[in-house]
Enzyme design. Structure first.
Site, mmCIF file in Angstrom:
data_model
loop_
_atom_site.group_PDB
_atom_site.id
_atom_site.type_symbol
_atom_site.label_atom_id
_atom_site.label_comp_id
_atom_site.label_asym_id
_atom_site.label_seq_id
_atom_site.Cartn_x
_atom_site.Cartn_y
_atom_site.Cartn_z
ATOM 1 N N ARG A 179 -32.064 107.461 38.474
ATOM 2 C CA ARG A 179 -31.912 108.688 39.263
ATOM 3 C C ARG A 179 -33.242 109.104 39.880
ATOM 4 O O ARG A 179 -33.338 109.456 41.027
ATOM 5 C CB ARG A 179 -31.376 109.824 38.376
ATOM 6 C CG ARG A 179 -29.872 109.936 38.413
ATOM 7 C CD ARG A 179 -29.422 111.127 37.665
ATOM 8 N NE ARG A 179 -30.128 111.228 36.388
ATOM 9 C CZ ARG A 179 -29.858 112.105 35.439
ATOM 10 N NH1 ARG A 179 -28.900 112.974 35.606
ATOM 11 N NH2 ARG A 179 -30.531 112.137 34.311
ATOM 12 N N ALA A 239 -27.042 99.073 26.658
ATOM 13 C CA ALA A 239 -27.002 100.542 26.766
ATOM 14 C C ALA A 239 -25.901 101.102 25.862
ATOM 15 O O ALA A 239 -26.144 101.410 24.682
ATOM 16 C CB ALA A 239 -26.800 100.941 28.214
ATOM 17 N N ARG A 240 -24.722 101.208 26.384
ATOM 18 C CA ARG A 240 -23.553 101.638 25.627
ATOM 19 C C ARG A 240 -22.338 101.004 26.261
ATOM 20 O O ARG A 240 -22.308 100.820 27.490
ATOM 21 C CB ARG A 240 -23.374 103.171 25.706
ATOM 22 C CG ARG A 240 -24.232 104.001 24.764
ATOM 23 C CD ARG A 240 -23.773 103.858 23.314
ATOM 24 N NE ARG A 240 -24.541 104.693 22.404
ATOM 25 C CZ ARG A 240 -25.679 104.332 21.807
ATOM 26 N NH1 ARG A 240 -26.183 103.136 22.029
ATOM 27 N NH2 ARG A 240 -26.296 105.155 20.972
ATOM 28 N N GLU A 269 -16.094 99.702 20.721
ATOM 29 C CA GLU A 269 -16.618 98.909 19.603
ATOM 30 C C GLU A 269 -16.338 99.605 18.269
ATOM 31 O O GLU A 269 -16.257 100.836 18.233
ATOM 32 C CB GLU A 269 -18.127 98.649 19.793
ATOM 33 C CG GLU A 269 -18.993 99.889 19.703
ATOM 34 C CD GLU A 269 -20.470 99.588 19.990
ATOM 35 O OE1 GLU A 269 -20.794 98.947 21.002
ATOM 36 O OE2 GLU A 269 -21.292 100.037 19.186
ATOM 37 N N HIS A 287 -24.121 95.223 18.373
ATOM 38 C CA HIS A 287 -24.915 96.467 18.525
ATOM 39 C C HIS A 287 -26.124 96.463 17.574
ATOM 40 O O HIS A 287 -26.240 97.320 16.696
ATOM 41 C CB HIS A 287 -24.027 97.704 18.282
ATOM 42 C CG HIS A 287 -24.597 98.956 18.891
ATOM 43 N ND1 HIS A 287 -23.815 99.981 19.369
ATOM 44 C CD2 HIS A 287 -25.883 99.352 19.080
ATOM 45 C CE1 HIS A 287 -24.585 100.954 19.833
ATOM 46 N NE2 HIS A 287 -25.859 100.593 19.660
ATOM 47 N N ILE A 288 -27.006 95.485 17.783
ATOM 48 C CA ILE A 288 -28.147 95.315 16.869
ATOM 49 C C ILE A 288 -29.492 95.363 17.596
ATOM 50 O O ILE A 288 -30.505 94.933 17.045
ATOM 51 C CB ILE A 288 -28.032 93.986 16.075
ATOM 52 C CG1 ILE A 288 -27.846 92.780 17.018
ATOM 53 C CG2 ILE A 288 -26.906 94.049 15.047
ATOM 54 C CD1 ILE A 288 -27.939 91.419 16.323
#
Ligand code: DGY
Length: 331
Positions: A179, A239-240, A269, A287-288
């Site tokens: 942004r 990220a997610r 997840e 997710h590590i």
């Protein structure tokens, strides 16, 4: 005087939890899986503070049901699981854990990007399955990382740490979309050029996604965006889940719209879209990205620092070091 009670919502390093015991009555959930929402609400009755991870959901319904709660401290940097405005409205301070995981997460993002570009997981599976019969000229030939264009979507601390690795270590051209623009001196030191999102998608040989997950970034990368990428490009998401449309990504990978993907985070997840599981050209990890022992300990210690300070203990009493809504404590 009764001591405040705090709840540790997940099994975490015992010696770090012990830092709370001189000051609070400490209740713990000694499990490695998150509690269900009703169990979390039940466990929080009478608690002034809670130590959570990126998985426990803190929303208005929970806050209504736990009126004694004053502090929510997560050991994660991401806080899309916490309704911060609702916490502020309930007079609950929220803290997260920025900074301490930057370099470890950047190491992992870079490693995942390299594993994806150089087809490391695919080659390993092939070897383990006993299918390697001879050396082959184009066997598992992938794309180069050195000298390629590194596209970074989200140029916060972790994005900049990845840029530093690419620019300084691998002679990559760095392009980014965020942004806000970096200050000019940071752009020069990272060799980084700001682009619009479509420009970035067209330019990147290796796209790494590190932008926070918000309503604005939901499915920021979907079918239309993937269609802009090079057929030789890779996409890495640390990220997610939800920033990328996983179903659209699976279709793009199957169709050859892009070459490969490396994913550490997933929509919904720990369930992973079965279409992704069926593909050969995707590297999947659970997710590590921040999971080195020193870093996970630093994240937990920072959450404890915040919990102590938020509940009025220690040198930072009343001023938790990394509060997201510090105005709650000033009012
Ligand atoms: C973070 O800190 O946000 C990591 O993704 C772990 O949840």
């Amino acid at each position: 005087m009764t001591r405040p009670t705090v709840f540790i919502a997940r099994q975490v390093f015992g010696d770090i939890v012990d830092r709370l015991r001189p000051h609070f009555d400490v209740r713990t959930h000694d499990g490695d899986a998150p509690l269900t929402q009703p169990a979390l609400i039940a466990a929080l009755q009478g608690c002034a503070g809670v130590f959570i991870t990126g998985s426990e959901k803190i929303d208005a319904a929970l806050l209504d049901a736990c009126p004694q709660l004053k502090a929510v401290c997560t050991m994660a940097v991401g806080y899309n699981n916490i309704d911060v405005p609702a916490c502020s409205a309930h007079g609950v301070v929220v803290t997260n854990a920025p900074g301490v995981l930057t370099e470890t997460t950047a190491d992992f993002g870079f490693a995942l990007m390299m594993a994806t570009a150089r087809r490391i997981a695919e080659g390993e599976r092939f070897l383990r399955e006993g299918r390697w019969k001879h050396w082959g000229v184009d066997m598992f030939a992938g794309g180069d990382v050195h000298g390629a264009t590194l596209g970074i979507l989200g140029m916060g601390r972790i994005g900049q740490a990845i840029a530093k690795r690419g620019h300084g270590g691998f002679d990559m051209k760095v392009a980014y979309h965020n942004r806000s623009h970096l200050p000019a001196e940071s752009e020069v030191s990272l060799g980084a050029t700001w682009m619009t999102l479509p420009e970035l998608l067209r330019a990147a040989d290796h796209l790494v996604i590190v932008t926070p997950y918000t309503p604005e970034t939901h499915h920021l990368v979907g079918a239309a965006q993937l269609a802009l990428m090079k057929p030789t490009a890779t996409l890495t998401n640390i990220a997610r889940g939800g920033v990328v449309d996983d179903a659209a990504l699976a279709e793009a990978l199957a169709a050859g719209t892009i070459a490969a993907a490396g994913l550490d985070v997933f929509e919904g997840e720990p369930v992973v879209n079965p279409a992704l599981l069926a593909l050969r050209n995707v590297v999947l990890t659970p997710h590590i990205a921040s999971a080195s022992v020193p870093t996970r300990r630093a994240m937990a210690n920072l959450a404890v620092d915040n919990l102590l300070a938020a509940l009025g203990v220690g040198p930072d009493a009343g001023k938790p070091p990394t509060a997201l809504n510090p105005e709650v404590l000033r009012s």
